[in-house]
Design a protein around this motif. Sequence first.
Motif, PDB file in Angstrom:
ATOM      1  N   LYS A 277       0.825  -1.202   0.000  1.00 27.26           N
ATOM      2  CA  LYS A 277       0.000   0.000   0.000  1.00 27.26           C
ATOM      3  C   LYS A 277       0.865   1.260   0.000  1.00 27.26           C
ATOM      4  CE  LYS A 277      -4.063   1.824   2.409  1.00 27.26           C
ATOM      5  NZ  LYS A 277      -4.954   1.624   3.575  1.00 27.26           N
ATOM      6  N   ASN A 278       1.928   1.254   0.812  1.00 28.39           N
ATOM      7  CA  ASN A 278       2.821   2.408   0.876  1.00 28.39           C
ATOM      8  C   ASN A 278       3.586   2.595  -0.428  1.00 28.39           C
ATOM      9  OD1 ASN A 278       2.052   2.899   3.527  1.00 28.39           O
ATOM     10  ND2 ASN A 278       3.651   1.576   4.378  1.00 28.39           N
ATOM     11  N   ARG A 279       4.048   1.488  -1.020  1.00 29.97           N
ATOM     12  CA  ARG A 279       4.800   1.585  -2.270  1.00 29.97           C
ATOM     13  C   ARG A 279       3.900   2.084  -3.408  1.00 29.97           C
ATOM     14  NH1 ARG A 279       9.263   2.851  -1.756  1.00 29.97           N
ATOM     15  NH2 ARG A 279       9.696   2.307  -3.917  1.00 29.97           N
ATOM     16  N   MET A 280       2.658   1.647  -3.438  1.00 22.23           N
ATOM     17  CA  MET A 280       1.728   2.090  -4.483  1.00 22.23           C
ATOM     18  C   MET A 280       1.422   3.583  -4.346  1.00 22.23           C
ATOM     19  SD  MET A 280       0.813  -0.043  -6.828  1.00 22.23           S
ATOM     20  CE  MET A 280      -0.674   0.742  -7.426  1.00 22.23           C
ATOM     21  N   MET A 281       1.287   4.053  -3.115  1.00 24.58           N
ATOM     22  CA  MET A 281       1.029   5.488  -2.908  1.00 24.58           C
ATOM     23  C   MET A 281       2.249   6.327  -3.279  1.00 24.58           C
ATOM     24  SD  MET A 281      -2.048   6.084  -2.148  1.00 24.58           S
ATOM     25  CE  MET A 281      -1.866   7.812  -1.723  1.00 24.58           C
ATOM     26  N   ALA A 282       3.449   5.737  -3.183  1.00 26.23           N
ATOM     27  CA  ALA A 282       4.665   6.465  -3.536  1.00 26.23           C
ATOM     28  C   ALA A 282       4.897   6.487  -5.049  1.00 26.23           C
ATOM     29  CB  ALA A 282       5.879   5.840  -2.837  1.00 26.23           C
ATOM     30  N   ILE A 283       4.595   5.370  -5.724  1.00 25.95           N
ATOM     31  CA  ILE A 283       4.910   5.244  -7.156  1.00 25.95           C
ATOM     32  C   ILE A 283       3.736   5.680  -8.028  1.00 25.95           C
ATOM     33  CG2 ILE A 283       5.423   3.561  -8.974  1.00 25.95           C
ATOM     34  CD1 ILE A 283       7.039   2.038  -6.837  1.00 25.95           C
ATOM     35  N   ALA A 284       2.520   5.223  -7.706  1.00 23.04           N
ATOM     36  CA  ALA A 284       1.347   5.536  -8.539  1.00 23.04           C
ATOM     37  C   ALA A 284       0.196   5.982  -7.648  1.00 23.04           C
ATOM     38  CB  ALA A 284       0.951   4.325  -9.369  1.00 23.04           C
ATOM     39  N   PRO A 285       0.277   7.188  -7.079  1.00 19.13           N
ATOM     40  CA  PRO A 285      -0.785   7.624  -6.150  1.00 19.13           C
ATOM     41  C   PRO A 285      -2.140   7.811  -6.824  1.00 19.13           C
ATOM     42  CG  PRO A 285       0.746   9.429  -6.616  1.00 19.13           C
ATOM     43  CD  PRO A 285       1.334   8.206  -7.214  1.00 19.13           C
ATOM     44  N   ASN A 286      -2.151   8.362  -8.054  1.00 21.25           N
ATOM     45  CA  ASN A 286      -3.426   8.595  -8.748  1.00 21.25           C
ATOM     46  C   ASN A 286      -4.097   7.290  -9.139  1.00 21.25           C
ATOM     47  OD1 ASN A 286      -3.487  11.667  -9.145  1.00 21.25           O
ATOM     48  ND2 ASN A 286      -1.437  11.124  -9.816  1.00 21.25           N
ATOM     49  N   LEU A 287      -3.295   6.319  -9.590  1.00 16.94           N
ATOM     50  CA  LEU A 287      -3.836   4.999  -9.932  1.00 16.94           C
ATOM     51  C   LEU A 287      -4.415   4.316  -8.702  1.00 16.94           C
ATOM     52  CD1 LEU A 287      -4.177   2.636 -11.954  1.00 16.94           C
ATOM     53  CD2 LEU A 287      -1.843   1.952 -11.397  1.00 16.94           C
ATOM     54  N   THR A 288      -3.747   4.481  -7.552  1.00 21.18           N
ATOM     55  CA  THR A 288      -4.220   3.871  -6.305  1.00 21.18           C
ATOM     56  C   THR A 288      -5.550   4.469  -5.879  1.00 21.18           C
ATOM     57  OG1 THR A 288      -1.907   3.603  -5.659  1.00 21.18           O
ATOM     58  CG2 THR A 288      -3.560   3.322  -3.942  1.00 21.18           C
ATOM     59  N   VAL A 289      -5.703   5.792  -6.034  1.00 19.07           N
ATOM     60  CA  VAL A 289      -6.965   6.443  -5.664  1.00 19.07           C
ATOM     61  C   VAL A 289      -8.096   5.975  -6.584  1.00 19.07           C
ATOM     62  CG1 VAL A 289      -8.131   8.674  -5.582  1.00 19.07           C
ATOM     63  CG2 VAL A 289      -5.844   8.437  -4.638  1.00 19.07           C
ATOM     64  N   MET A 290      -7.797   5.752  -7.855  1.00 18.53           N
ATOM     65  CA  MET A 290      -8.829   5.383  -8.822  1.00 18.53           C
ATOM     66  C   MET A 290      -9.354   3.966  -8.614  1.00 18.53           C
ATOM     67  SD  MET A 290      -9.871   7.691 -10.922  1.00 18.53           S
ATOM     68  CE  MET A 290     -10.616   6.676 -12.157  1.00 18.53           C
ATOM     69  N   VAL A 291      -8.461   2.977  -8.557  1.00 14.69           N
ATOM     70  CA  VAL A 291      -8.892   1.567  -8.555  1.00 14.69           C
ATOM     71  C   VAL A 291      -8.478   0.807  -7.307  1.00 14.69           C
ATOM     72  CG1 VAL A 291      -8.940   1.415 -11.064  1.00 14.69           C
ATOM     73  CG2 VAL A 291      -6.833   0.871  -9.862  1.00 14.69           C
ATOM     74  N   GLY A 292      -7.702   1.408  -6.417  1.00 18.70           N
ATOM     75  CA  GLY A 292      -7.234   0.690  -5.232  1.00 18.70           C
ATOM     76  C   GLY A 292      -5.842   0.125  -5.450  1.00 18.70           C
ATOM     77  N   GLU A 293      -5.166  -0.165  -4.333  1.00 15.22           N
ATOM     78  CA  GLU A 293      -3.777  -0.617  -4.434  1.00 15.22           C
ATOM     79  C   GLU A 293      -3.646  -2.026  -5.016  1.00 15.22           C
ATOM     80  OE1 GLU A 293      -5.684  -0.912  -0.564  1.00 15.22           O
ATOM     81  OE2 GLU A 293      -4.855   0.859  -1.547  1.00 15.22           O
ATOM     82  N   LEU A 294      -4.575  -2.928  -4.686  1.00 13.48           N
ATOM     83  CA  LEU A 294      -4.463  -4.305  -5.173  1.00 13.48           C
ATOM     84  C   LEU A 294      -4.693  -4.377  -6.681  1.00 13.48           C
ATOM     85  CD1 LEU A 294      -6.243  -6.354  -2.362  1.00 13.48           C
ATOM     86  CD2 LEU A 294      -3.812  -6.252  -2.874  1.00 13.48           C
ATOM     87  N   VAL A 295      -5.764  -3.752  -7.155  1.00 12.23           N
ATOM     88  CA  VAL A 295      -6.058  -3.773  -8.595  1.00 12.23           C
ATOM     89  C   VAL A 295      -4.978  -3.023  -9.364  1.00 12.23           C
ATOM     90  CG1 VAL A 295      -7.744  -3.140 -10.356  1.00 12.23           C
ATOM     91  CG2 VAL A 295      -8.524  -3.950  -8.136  1.00 12.23           C
ATOM     92  N   GLY A 296      -4.518  -1.887  -8.827  1.00 13.18           N
ATOM     93  CA  GLY A 296      -3.453  -1.137  -9.492  1.00 13.18           C
ATOM     94  C   GLY A 296      -2.161  -1.936  -9.586  1.00 13.18           C
ATOM     95  N   ALA A 297      -1.802  -2.631  -8.507  1.00 13.68           N
ATOM     96  CA  ALA A 297      -0.583  -3.444  -8.518  1.00 13.68           C
ATOM     97  C   ALA A 297      -0.700  -4.603  -9.501  1.00 13.68           C
ATOM     98  CB  ALA A 297      -0.309  -3.977  -7.108  1.00 13.68           C
ATOM     99  N   ARG A 298      -1.893  -5.200  -9.590  1.00 16.82           N
ATOM    100  CA  ARG A 298      -2.078  -6.303 -10.544  1.00 16.82           C
ATOM    101  C   ARG A 298      -2.001  -5.809 -11.989  1.00 16.82           C
ATOM    102  NH1 ARG A 298      -5.709  -8.323  -6.416  1.00 16.82           N
ATOM    103  NH2 ARG A 298      -4.869 -10.290  -5.625  1.00 16.82           N
ATOM    104  N   LEU A 299      -2.511  -4.611 -12.251  1.00 12.13           N
ATOM    105  CA  LEU A 299      -2.403  -4.038 -13.603  1.00 12.13           C
ATOM    106  C   LEU A 299      -0.940  -3.794 -13.974  1.00 12.13           C
ATOM    107  CD1 LEU A 299      -5.333  -1.445 -13.574  1.00 12.13           C
ATOM    108  CD2 LEU A 299      -5.198  -3.491 -14.989  1.00 12.13           C
ATOM    109  N   ILE A 300      -0.161  -3.259 -13.026  1.00 13.22           N
ATOM    110  CA  ILE A 300       1.262  -3.011 -13.286  1.00 13.22           C
ATOM    111  C   ILE A 300       1.996  -4.330 -13.510  1.00 13.22           C
ATOM    112  CG2 ILE A 300       3.400  -2.149 -12.258  1.00 13.22           C
ATOM    113  CD1 ILE A 300       1.684  -0.017 -10.843  1.00 13.22           C
ATOM    114  N   ALA A 301       1.703  -5.332 -12.683  1.00 13.07           N
ATOM    115  CA  ALA A 301       2.365  -6.627 -12.822  1.00 13.07           C
ATOM    116  C   ALA A 301       2.001  -7.296 -14.137  1.00 13.07           C
ATOM    117  CB  ALA A 301       1.978  -7.532 -11.645  1.00 13.07           C
TER     118      ALA A 301
END
Length: 527
Positions: A277-301
């Motif tokens: 959660k902390n890494r997602m807010m540091a690297i992709a804060p806007n993406l995290t706000v839009m879809v959440g940290e789990l979905v955003g991380a899965r999209l990046i992966a």
Amino acid sequence: MLVLFETAAGYAIFKVLNEKKLQEVDSLWKEFETPEKANKIVKLKHFEKFQDTTEALAASTALVEGKLSKNLKKILKKIVAKDAHEQLAVADAKLGGVIKEKLNLSCIHSPMVTELMRGIRSQIEGLITGLPSREMAAMCLGLAHSLSRYKLKFSPDKVDTMIIQAISLLDDLDKELNNYIMRCREWYGWHFPELGKIITDNLMYCKCVRKVGDRSNFASSDVSDILPEEIEEDVKAAAEISMGTEVSEEDINNIIHLCDQVIEISEYRTQLYDYLKNRMMAIAPNLTVMVGELVGARLIAHAGSLLNLAKHPASTVQLLGAEKALFRALKTKRDTPKFGLIYHASLVGQSNTKNKGKISRMLAAKTALTIRYDALGEDTSAEMGAENRLKVETRLRLLEERGIRRISGTGKALAKTDKYQNKSEVKVYDPSGDSTLPVVSKKRKIQEVDEHETEVAVKAKKFKAEMKEGTAVEDGEPVKKKKKKKDKEKQAEEEEVLSEELPTSPIIENTEKKKKKKKKMKDGGED
């Protein structure tokens, strides 16, 4: 012919002394066996040394990308422009094209030039004076490290590799936890099967088993710190009347050890989730706000990196994770899927089944914008993501309310109602549907008529035969007139009955005519 040779120390321009020997490409390497031989082929005309590593890195990156650096442009204008009639040999054809376009110099790149470059590189120490081998090796090593670091674009705050590894490990931990918990419930269920139905939470179940152990200890143990009072009373009541089998102390110890493993993995998973959660807010804060940290991380992966994900259009972001279903739908010519990994976003989950496709399409469009902002923008705030999320929520609310006004445009257009027009249609009643009898075909009707006619003919023949027998009896036996009259009356009645029973046909009419003639004949004979 002039030769442009790039080194880690700077740019070198050589003058070819004997161009005839360059024609023999296969034997050109023999001319560079020694520094003396090499000096007979080429001669150093100018050497421009780099001031520091930064300048060397800028020149190297420009060469890698096929661009003309400012320093190289100055050197070519100063030295090569004087001998504009001569050709310039370059190691990269793309760089030669750029030089020809900007400086109008004729450049050459061929296998002969490649062999010449190889020979110059082998005797570089003898051709360029004032460059010791140690100093040259250090320059090469420093430039290699700088160039590799530039290619990787190393930044500790923008390392999305950590996110990819973290989300993969999180998924693996979830699978292992499910297997361990299922095994623990099944194993302890042989001893105390009622506990699994009373305690539904997996972590609470494992903590309770680890603290109590054997079911007989439930009555004397206090598990109020783990379970609520109502559930604790139910567990103690069920432990007294349990139908489970007795197990040894060694079995209980192994089950408790398994519960320890489950609790440790659960705690580590919670810690890993906080890290992600902390890494997602540091690297992709806007993406995290839009879809959440789990979905955003899965999209990046799934895309491989944040930069690769930023290159995808919104339609691809919408279907990431559903590639198999997409190609199956295209192959079978059926409806394509409406969402992939983005389906697990909270905004898509809030919408109705009817509106999920619309919301996922709009969410993917806004998510694509936020991904590009996070990957390529310098600002690290999440204001853009919050604004776009608010727009999607407004759109979702309007779709749920099913408002009359248009969502896009001026919003003044109301729903149009069609004018009512009465259309009267006169319909005629069809009585054919009233009959419940089966429809008889024409062939069958003809067959029935033919059978009926044959039956009538057979009955007429029988009637003739009876009449002949009656006439024979009358001729053979003398009977009184009174009896004859009675017999005639009987025959007349029988004929009337037969005429009523049988339908009129030409055969019956002929027989009746004959009977009338016979009666007349008989009456005339009696008279």
